[in-house]
Design a protein around this motif. Sequence first.
Motif, mmCIF file in Angstrom:
data_model
loop_
_atom_site.group_PDB
_atom_site.id
_atom_site.type_symbol
_atom_site.label_atom_id
_atom_site.label_comp_id
_atom_site.label_asym_id
_atom_site.label_seq_id
_atom_site.Cartn_x
_atom_site.Cartn_y
_atom_site.Cartn_z
ATOM 1 N N THR A 1 68.656 30.873 -80.531
ATOM 2 C CA THR A 1 68.674 32.313 -80.235
ATOM 3 C C THR A 1 69.792 32.680 -79.266
ATOM 4 N N HIS A 2 70.089 31.811 -78.308
ATOM 5 C CA HIS A 2 71.287 32.008 -77.485
ATOM 6 C C HIS A 2 71.632 30.730 -76.738
ATOM 7 N N ALA A 3 72.897 30.629 -76.323
ATOM 8 C CA ALA A 3 73.438 29.356 -75.844
ATOM 9 C C ALA A 3 73.210 29.115 -74.354
ATOM 10 N N HIS A 4 72.001 29.304 -73.895
ATOM 11 C CA HIS A 4 71.635 28.818 -72.564
ATOM 12 C C HIS A 4 70.884 27.503 -72.733
ATOM 13 N N THR A 5 70.977 26.653 -71.710
ATOM 14 C CA THR A 5 70.506 25.273 -71.860
ATOM 15 C C THR A 5 69.020 25.154 -72.190
ATOM 16 N N ASP A 6 68.224 26.154 -71.829
ATOM 17 C CA ASP A 6 66.789 26.043 -72.116
ATOM 18 C C ASP A 6 66.479 26.268 -73.604
ATOM 19 N N HIS A 7 67.438 26.799 -74.348
ATOM 20 C CA HIS A 7 67.222 27.023 -75.786
ATOM 21 C C HIS A 7 68.068 26.088 -76.645
ATOM 22 N N THR A 8 69.185 25.648 -76.089
ATOM 23 C CA THR A 8 70.151 24.916 -76.897
ATOM 24 C C THR A 8 70.347 23.460 -76.464
ATOM 25 N N THR B 1 75.744 27.812 -69.693
ATOM 26 C CA THR B 1 75.210 27.760 -68.341
ATOM 27 C C THR B 1 73.916 28.538 -68.301
ATOM 28 N N TYR B 2 73.058 28.106 -67.456
ATOM 29 C CA TYR B 2 71.827 28.842 -67.256
ATOM 30 C C TYR B 2 71.831 29.378 -65.831
ATOM 31 N N THR B 3 72.180 30.629 -65.693
ATOM 32 C CA THR B 3 72.324 31.199 -64.361
ATOM 33 C C THR B 3 71.058 31.978 -64.017
ATOM 34 N N GLY C 1 73.998 40.986 -74.865
ATOM 35 C CA GLY C 1 73.630 41.498 -73.540
ATOM 36 C C GLY C 1 73.285 40.330 -72.637
ATOM 37 N N HIS C 2 72.200 39.654 -72.969
ATOM 38 C CA HIS C 2 71.792 38.467 -72.190
ATOM 39 C C HIS C 2 72.871 37.382 -72.291
ATOM 40 N N THR C 3 73.416 37.222 -73.504
ATOM 41 C CA THR C 3 74.655 36.456 -73.737
ATOM 42 C C THR C 3 75.446 37.258 -74.779
HETATM 43 ZN ZN LIG Z 1 68.937 32.752 -71.465
#
Ligand SMILES: [Zn+2]
Length: 283
Positions: free
Chosen positions: A93-100, A128-130, A168-170
Amino acid sequence: MKRILVMTSLTMILIACQIPFAAAQENSKPVPAFQIFDNLYYVGLDSVCAYILKTSGGLILVDTLYEEFADQIPKSMQQLKLNPKDIKYIIVTHAHTDHTGGANALQALTGARVGMAEGDWQMNGLGTYTSSGGQHRQFKPIRRDLVIKDGDTLTLGDTTIKFYITPGHTPGVTSIEFPVFDQGKRYKAFMFGGMGLNTVNGARVAQQFVDSVKRVMAVPDVQVNITNHPEPAQIFERARKLRARKPGDPHPYVDPEGFRTWLQTTLAAGQKKVEAERAANRP
Ligand SMILES: [Zn+2]
């Protein structure tokens, strides 16, 4: 002295409990896998979700958790008597570490094709997960199989799912419309792929977030809200209700009104963010 030590550890536990769920992988824990609909299963953690969508042509995995938890998805699937080798597609769904984070390992394990939107392929390996904790973390790069575009559909066996790019979020948040079935009865489910304002900086991006929420609000007749973190759609609360459901009771995840209310709240928060960013002169 002993008493002080006891108090200190209790204080530490209390502090730990106050850390937001999505703050870091260190605070995340596996939960037992469970079935939500005839064709939808939960294979995520307590803090971040992953789902299996079952079709007559194989399985679609949505999101892959943190890299450290990549092996949790096959374990969860074993609990559900599902075979990881049947996964044909992995949608991120988006390229932050908790999903990817787990995508690299799961791609290798299953041979499935990974799909993400162009905006987030640009973050491949750099994700990055900020969060409020401010971590900047990388994940292992993923083989670029599928570039998901707005309005694309994906058909596997008897199931067609539809994608919306909702940035938006990414830059490349991917939202998904898909059918779910309860004892054969069909419902329209929707997953808004990036609902957090925590990574939204600047008035332009905040406005992009607002526009994406409006876009999701315009999708007609959504009956089921499936989120990629558990809290916004009360994933676990509804699972408890589902377990206690008596014959003839409604399915606790079917809640069109709840979906609309949540989107209105999310929209209001987004609009507030736009105003705040403008007021602070952050374009
Ligand atoms: Zn995220």
